[in-house]
Motif scaffolding. Structure first.
Motif, PDB file in Angstrom:
ATOM      1  N   LEU A 131       0.840  -1.208   0.000  1.00 43.43           N
ATOM      2  CA  LEU A 131       0.000   0.000   0.000  1.00 43.43           C
ATOM      3  C   LEU A 131       0.869   1.250   0.000  1.00 43.43           C
ATOM      4  O   LEU A 131       1.939   1.278   0.595  1.00 43.43           O
ATOM      5  CB  LEU A 131      -0.879   0.018   1.246  1.00 43.43           C
ATOM      6  CG  LEU A 131      -1.998  -1.010   1.323  1.00 43.43           C
ATOM      7  CD1 LEU A 131      -2.596  -1.044   2.719  1.00 43.43           C
ATOM      8  CD2 LEU A 131      -3.070  -0.714   0.284  1.00 43.43           C
ATOM      9  N   LEU A 132       0.378   2.287  -0.676  1.00 48.64           N
ATOM     10  CA  LEU A 132       1.063   3.579  -0.618  1.00 48.64           C
ATOM     11  C   LEU A 132       0.495   4.417   0.529  1.00 48.64           C
ATOM     12  O   LEU A 132       1.226   5.051   1.268  1.00 48.64           O
ATOM     13  CB  LEU A 132       0.895   4.316  -1.957  1.00 48.64           C
ATOM     14  CG  LEU A 132       1.628   5.647  -2.095  1.00 48.64           C
ATOM     15  CD1 LEU A 132       3.135   5.461  -1.941  1.00 48.64           C
ATOM     16  CD2 LEU A 132       1.319   6.292  -3.445  1.00 48.64           C
ATOM     17  N   PHE A 133      -0.840   4.386   0.681  1.00 46.98           N
ATOM     18  CA  PHE A 133      -1.491   5.201   1.702  1.00 46.98           C
ATOM     19  C   PHE A 133      -1.985   4.321   2.854  1.00 46.98           C
ATOM     20  O   PHE A 133      -2.591   3.274   2.609  1.00 46.98           O
ATOM     21  CB  PHE A 133      -2.705   5.935   1.112  1.00 46.98           C
ATOM     22  CG  PHE A 133      -2.345   7.001   0.123  1.00 46.98           C
ATOM     23  CD1 PHE A 133      -2.006   8.282   0.538  1.00 46.98           C
ATOM     24  CD2 PHE A 133      -2.345   6.725  -1.248  1.00 46.98           C
ATOM     25  CE1 PHE A 133      -1.679   9.263  -0.381  1.00 46.98           C
ATOM     26  CE2 PHE A 133      -2.013   7.700  -2.178  1.00 46.98           C
ATOM     27  CZ  PHE A 133      -1.684   8.982  -1.733  1.00 46.98           C
ATOM     28  N   PRO A 134      -1.773   4.772   4.105  1.00 42.41           N
ATOM     29  CA  PRO A 134      -2.350   4.022   5.229  1.00 42.41           C
ATOM     30  C   PRO A 134      -3.880   4.116   5.200  1.00 42.41           C
ATOM     31  O   PRO A 134      -4.438   4.980   4.508  1.00 42.41           O
ATOM     32  CB  PRO A 134      -1.773   4.728   6.470  1.00 42.41           C
ATOM     33  CG  PRO A 134      -1.345   6.071   6.008  1.00 42.41           C
ATOM     34  CD  PRO A 134      -1.031   5.965   4.539  1.00 42.41           C
ATOM     35  N   THR A 135      -4.533   3.243   5.946  1.00 42.81           N
ATOM     36  CA  THR A 135      -5.997   3.156   5.893  1.00 42.81           C
ATOM     37  C   THR A 135      -6.686   4.498   6.150  1.00 42.81           C
ATOM     38  O   THR A 135      -7.596   4.878   5.399  1.00 42.81           O
ATOM     39  CB  THR A 135      -6.495   2.107   6.910  1.00 42.81           C
ATOM     40  OG1 THR A 135      -5.762   0.908   6.689  1.00 42.81           O
ATOM     41  CG2 THR A 135      -7.969   1.842   6.747  1.00 42.81           C
ATOM     42  N   ASP A 136      -6.257   5.225   7.183  1.00 43.94           N
ATOM     43  CA  ASP A 136      -6.963   6.480   7.509  1.00 43.94           C
ATOM     44  C   ASP A 136      -6.863   7.488   6.372  1.00 43.94           C
ATOM     45  O   ASP A 136      -7.809   8.223   6.091  1.00 43.94           O
ATOM     46  CB  ASP A 136      -6.474   7.072   8.834  1.00 43.94           C
ATOM     47  CG  ASP A 136      -4.990   7.392   8.815  1.00 43.94           C
ATOM     48  OD1 ASP A 136      -4.243   6.711   8.086  1.00 43.94           O
ATOM     49  OD2 ASP A 136      -4.580   8.343   9.503  1.00 43.94           O
ATOM     50  N   GLU A 137      -5.728   7.501   5.660  1.00 42.58           N
ATOM     51  CA  GLU A 137      -5.590   8.435   4.524  1.00 42.58           C
ATOM     52  C   GLU A 137      -6.446   7.986   3.348  1.00 42.58           C
ATOM     53  O   GLU A 137      -7.047   8.811   2.650  1.00 42.58           O
ATOM     54  CB  GLU A 137      -4.129   8.546   4.085  1.00 42.58           C
ATOM     55  CG  GLU A 137      -3.293   9.383   5.037  1.00 42.58           C
ATOM     56  CD  GLU A 137      -1.856   9.533   4.564  1.00 42.58           C
ATOM     57  OE1 GLU A 137      -1.627   9.818   3.364  1.00 42.58           O
ATOM     58  OE2 GLU A 137      -0.956   9.338   5.405  1.00 42.58           O
ATOM     59  N   ARG A 138      -6.532   6.663   3.119  1.00 41.52           N
ATOM     60  CA  ARG A 138      -7.375   6.158   2.013  1.00 41.52           C
ATOM     61  C   ARG A 138      -8.840   6.494   2.288  1.00 41.52           C
ATOM     62  O   ARG A 138      -9.581   6.870   1.377  1.00 41.52           O
ATOM     63  CB  ARG A 138      -7.174   4.648   1.848  1.00 41.52           C
ATOM     64  CG  ARG A 138      -5.817   4.313   1.222  1.00 41.52           C
ATOM     65  CD  ARG A 138      -5.631   2.831   1.020  1.00 41.52           C
ATOM     66  NE  ARG A 138      -5.321   2.112   2.236  1.00 41.52           N
ATOM     67  CZ  ARG A 138      -5.884   0.988   2.635  1.00 41.52           C
ATOM     68  NH1 ARG A 138      -6.795   0.405   1.873  1.00 41.52           N
ATOM     69  NH2 ARG A 138      -5.548   0.410   3.766  1.00 41.52           N
ATOM     70  N   VAL A 139      -9.232   6.377   3.561  1.00 46.66           N
ATOM     71  CA  VAL A 139     -10.613   6.733   3.941  1.00 46.66           C
ATOM     72  C   VAL A 139     -10.847   8.221   3.719  1.00 46.66           C
ATOM     73  O   VAL A 139     -11.841   8.627   3.106  1.00 46.66           O
ATOM     74  CB  VAL A 139     -10.891   6.350   5.419  1.00 46.66           C
ATOM     75  CG1 VAL A 139     -12.185   6.969   5.919  1.00 46.66           C
ATOM     76  CG2 VAL A 139     -10.932   4.836   5.571  1.00 46.66           C
ATOM     77  N   LYS A 140      -9.896   9.049   4.184  1.00 46.52           N
ATOM     78  CA  LYS A 140     -10.054  10.503   4.080  1.00 46.52           C
ATOM     79  C   LYS A 140     -10.191  10.938   2.618  1.00 46.52           C
ATOM     80  O   LYS A 140     -11.046  11.741   2.260  1.00 46.52           O
ATOM     81  CB  LYS A 140      -8.830  11.178   4.706  1.00 46.52           C
ATOM     82  CG  LYS A 140      -9.181  12.367   5.574  1.00 46.52           C
ATOM     83  CD  LYS A 140      -7.954  13.004   6.190  1.00 46.52           C
ATOM     84  CE  LYS A 140      -7.420  12.243   7.384  1.00 46.52           C
ATOM     85  NZ  LYS A 140      -6.127  12.707   7.875  1.00 46.52           N
ATOM     86  N   LEU A 141      -9.352  10.365   1.747  1.00 41.25           N
ATOM     87  CA  LEU A 141      -9.395  10.725   0.319  1.00 41.25           C
ATOM     88  C   LEU A 141     -10.727  10.301  -0.306  1.00 41.25           C
ATOM     89  O   LEU A 141     -11.296  11.022  -1.133  1.00 41.25           O
ATOM     90  CB  LEU A 141      -8.215  10.076  -0.427  1.00 41.25           C
ATOM     91  CG  LEU A 141      -6.816  10.588  -0.042  1.00 41.25           C
ATOM     92  CD1 LEU A 141      -5.726   9.764  -0.718  1.00 41.25           C
ATOM     93  CD2 LEU A 141      -6.650  12.074  -0.387  1.00 41.25           C
ATOM     94  N   ALA A 142     -11.241   9.145   0.132  1.00 40.57           N
ATOM     95  CA  ALA A 142     -12.531   8.658  -0.404  1.00 40.57           C
ATOM     96  C   ALA A 142     -13.679   9.531   0.089  1.00 40.57           C
ATOM     97  O   ALA A 142     -14.601   9.844  -0.675  1.00 40.57           O
ATOM     98  CB  ALA A 142     -12.741   7.200   0.002  1.00 40.57           C
ATOM     99  N   VAL A 143     -13.622   9.950   1.346  1.00 42.90           N
ATOM    100  CA  VAL A 143     -14.687  10.802   1.911  1.00 42.90           C
ATOM    101  C   VAL A 143     -14.798  12.092   1.089  1.00 42.90           C
ATOM    102  O   VAL A 143     -15.894  12.502   0.694  1.00 42.90           O
ATOM    103  CB  VAL A 143     -14.401  11.131   3.402  1.00 42.90           C
ATOM    104  CG1 VAL A 143     -15.299  12.257   3.896  1.00 42.90           C
ATOM    105  CG2 VAL A 143     -14.599   9.890   4.265  1.00 42.90           C
TER     106      VAL A 143
END
Ligand code: ADP
Length: 173
Positions: free
Chosen positions: A43-55
């Motif tokens: 993964l490039l982005f940790p879970t919290d960042e992937r969530v934030k970008l999707a939000v």
């Protein structure tokens, strides 16, 4: 209409993912985009960042929620009361993998259905892996990911390895 879940790694979310989420949100009363916390790939982005970008990418869709999850997708679907799993189909190459996954999920959870949606032609060649690769090499990804994702990628890669490698090296000189 039952609730649906759209699971994936979203590392990071692309315009192809947004296209599929938009189509699913127009069909189902409620859509939960499930950001899987530990996919079997780097993964490039940790879970919290992937969530934030999707939000941010999906903020205009009122019936869409974003949640991180771990474990089996079928268990997560049950937890949130979803009856349908949404997947995106780009090309024939996706079909085999999706078919296998759908049938394995059905074995574990016969009450869940998988619905595959096709993106617009302009996104049907797009994958998050390719986006990361192009971005790493300094190419333009404009129009393929939302603007805030483009910025996040630029920032992340600048911090990770000092930018694109554009100087040719001739091994025989
Ligand atoms: P994976 O689940 O293999 O980790 P992703 O997280 O990138 O893949 O994607 C989640 C879902 O979105 C999968 O069903 C994938 O086929 C689909 N998808 C990814 N990119 C696109 C795209 N450009 N167009 C349509 N569907 C896509």
């Amino acid at each position: 209409m039952p609730a649906a879940i759209y699971p994936g790694s979203f590392d990071p979310i692309t315009c192809g993912h947004v296209d599929i989420a938009r189509r699913a949100a127009a069909i189902f009363e409620r859509l939960v985009v499930g950001v899987y916390d530990a996919p079997a790939k780097a993964l490039l982005f940790p879970t919290d960042e992937r969530v934030k970008l999707a939000v941010i990418a999906l903020k205009d869709l009122e019936n869409v929620q974003i949640a991180a999850y771990g474990g089996l997708t079928v268990d997560f679907a049950r937890q949130i009361g979803a009856k349908v799993i949404i997947r995106g189909l780009r090309a024939v190459s996706d079909f085999e993998v999706e078919m296998q996954m759908a049938l394995l999920n059905r074995k574990m959870a016969p009450d869940l259905e998988v619905v595959c949606l096709m993106p617009s032609l302009e996104y049907s060649f797009l994958s998050a892996t390719m986006i990361k690769e192009i971005s790493k090499l300094g190419g333009s990804i404009e129009g393929l990911v939302p603007a805030h994702v483009e910025n996040a990628l630029r920032e992340k890669l600048r911090r990770d390895d000092g930018g694109p490698h554009s100087v040719p090296r001739y091994l025989n000189s």
